[in-house]
Design a protein around this motif. Structure first.
Motif: not given
Length: 522
Positions: A116, A120, A147, A169, A172, A202
């Protein structure tokens, strides 16, 4: 500003000069918020936090990598050291900021690992000058979580897992900045030959192949993601039991793809449900190569040589070629006589050029087909324009494979099908009712008068009733009908069962944690 609805938060996507990117203007998670941004787009503070911006709580026994690194530092050595023989069930935390990584980060046979960052937008790994095709690659392993981080400018692939059982996932990003170009990397999020794959929340931008791709895998849930400005936004290839829902696919060449390609270890896929997605303005020119290079710019959803697909309750708008295209492999390779020589080995294992049992219903379709193009359909485009001078059909079915099967022209292919594939229903017989391509109850979302009609089109008449032949080869019929109250493709198929993912003994998807999700009751 556009937002992608999700159960756990919102991924914000802004529009600027025709490009879409991760917004830094707000919260990218449920409980946390970004810190102050530095001039390079990273956070000014590199201090650790107790939670990521998505709300993930970092445990007290976590392994912190390069915690004192400053934005711009090369943290390759620290990453390799932390992830070499990493303990089972470890949480490895990457620092906050944008950092350089100079080679592929490979993790072998991890079990229960959580890798992690801090968010993001908060943890960015820059592979601009790295050696190796992959940025982060997992070889084998079970119950792996990646992540709260971004991988930028990978040489070829962003985050790849191969032969893993349990892949999660979330929050990300894989990004190639700037314009979509042929020398961008190929795949963003890239699980391959894996089981129990969960991709959610994501963001994938700029891939010259597929932004979010799952190949030769089984038991897949892809939900609440944004795929922007890739050649293929979201692609399922030679995979089984996949649910793709609540995603945004915008600005790609093709929005959402389901492919079965010859010659792969897992010969064919199926039971793919594509539902409740927003598929908007996928009109980027195709800069890809290989199989994805055939995707016509302006395609919302493309099903290509894949059977057992259900497409429903999607919003499919402003795609310049067509909303939904259904094509057999014969559209790309019409040399039927040489199929046994060219594809015999993979056909024995069950790959088929045909497409069967595709059910399209309750989709809202608007403003598609204004500028059709692409090598795969150029002959169709030319013929259709000459005949009608209107927009392309919003639902376009090739029909050549069904025509050949119904005419008995490829009955000899049955001798190639191996016993396991035959037991799974692979054959080249005339299409039965359960094999048909069906479209009903779709909604005409066009505003009158500019886009008044929404049509269904058949390139070849699968019944053969209107088919003419030149030198023994069937010629396109280009049959056109209205989508609403249509005659062509007016049939109903059985609904496909939901896919589910078993990750760390928890069940995810419409048969698990999303039982109460609106999309799962459609």
């Amino acid at each position: 500003m556009w937002t992608l609805p999700g159960r756990k938060g919102l991924l914000s996507v802004a529009v600027l000069s025709g490009s879409l990117f991760i917004s830094g203007c707000g919260d990218d998670g449920k409980d946390g918020a970004p810190g102050p941004a530095g001039s390079d787009g990273s956070n000014a503070s590199a201090q650790s936090t107790t939670t990521t911006t998505s709300g993930f709580a970092i445990p007290g026994d976590a392994i912190f990598v390069a915690a004192d690194a400053q934005p711009g530092d090369d943290i390759t050595e620290a990453l390799l050291l932390a992830l070499f023989n990493v303990p089972d069930d470890a949480t490895v935390v990457l620092p906050k900021g944008r950092f350089t990584v100079s080679e592929t980060i490979t993790i072998n046979s991890a079990s229960g690992l959580i890798l992690t960052g801090h968010g993001i937008n908060e943890t960015i790994l820059d592979f601009s000058n790295a050696d190796g095709d992959d940025a982060i690659r997992f070889e084998g392993g079970t119950d792996i979580t990646i992540r709260d981080l971004g991988v930028y400018e990978a040489r070829k692939n962003g985050i790849k897992t191969i032969s893993a059982n349990g892949v999660h996932m979330t929050y990300t990003a894989t990004v190639w900045e700037g314009e979509l170009a042929s020398d961008n990397g190929a795949y963003g999020l890239y699980p391959l030959q894996s089981q129990n794959v969960l991709l959610e929340n994501n963001y994938a931008y700029g891939s010259a192949d597929a932004g979010i791709y799952v190949g030769q895998s089984n038991n897949i849930v892809i939900r609440d993601n944004s795929a922007i400005n890739n050649v293929a936004g979201i692609e399922i290839e030679n995979s089984t039991m996949a649910d793709v829902y609540n995603n945004l696919a915008a600005g790609n060449t093709g929005g959402i793809l389901a492919f079965d390609l010859p010659g792969l270890e897992q010969a064919y896929g199926g039971n793919i449900r594509i539902f409740n997605n927003t598929v908007y303005a996928n009109n980027a020119e195709n800069v890809g190569s290989g199989a994805v290079g055939i995707v016509p710019p302006g395609t919302g959803v493309l099903v290509y040589a894949t059977s057992d697909v259900e497409i429903y309750n999607n919003q499919i708008t402003d795609n310049e070629t067509t909303a939904i295209a259904i094509a057999s492999y014969f559209l790309a390779d019409d040399d039927v006589a040489n199929y046994p020589a060219n594809y015999g080995a993979t056909m024995t294992r069950g790959w088929s050029p045909l497409v069967k049992n595709v059910y399209m219903h309750n989709n809202t379709i608007a403003r598609n087909g204004a500028d059709p193009r692409g090598a795969l359909i150029q002959d169709i485009v030319d013929g259709y324009t000459l005949m009608l001078g209107e927009t392309m059909p919003a639902i376009l079915y090739g029909g050549i494979g069904e025509l050949l099967s119904n005419a008995g022209a490829i009955a000899g292919f049955d001798g190639l099908v191996g016993p396991e594939a035959a037991a799974d229903g692979v054959d080249y017989d005339a299409y039965a009712s359960g094999d048909l391509i069906c479209a009903n109850s779709n909604v005409n979302g066009n505003p009158a008068p500019d886009y008044e009609n929404v049509n269904t089109g058949l390139v070849y008449d699968p019944t053969g009733a209107t088919t003419s032949y030149v030198d023994g080869a069937p010629q396109p019929s280009l049959l056109i009908d209205q989508m609403v109250n249509n005659t062509y493709l007016a049939c109903v198929q059985n609904r496909l069962p939901p896919a589910s993912v078993n990750f760390k003994n928890n069940i995810y998807g419409c048969a698990g944690d999303d039982l109460a999700e609106h999309a799962c009751s459609l």
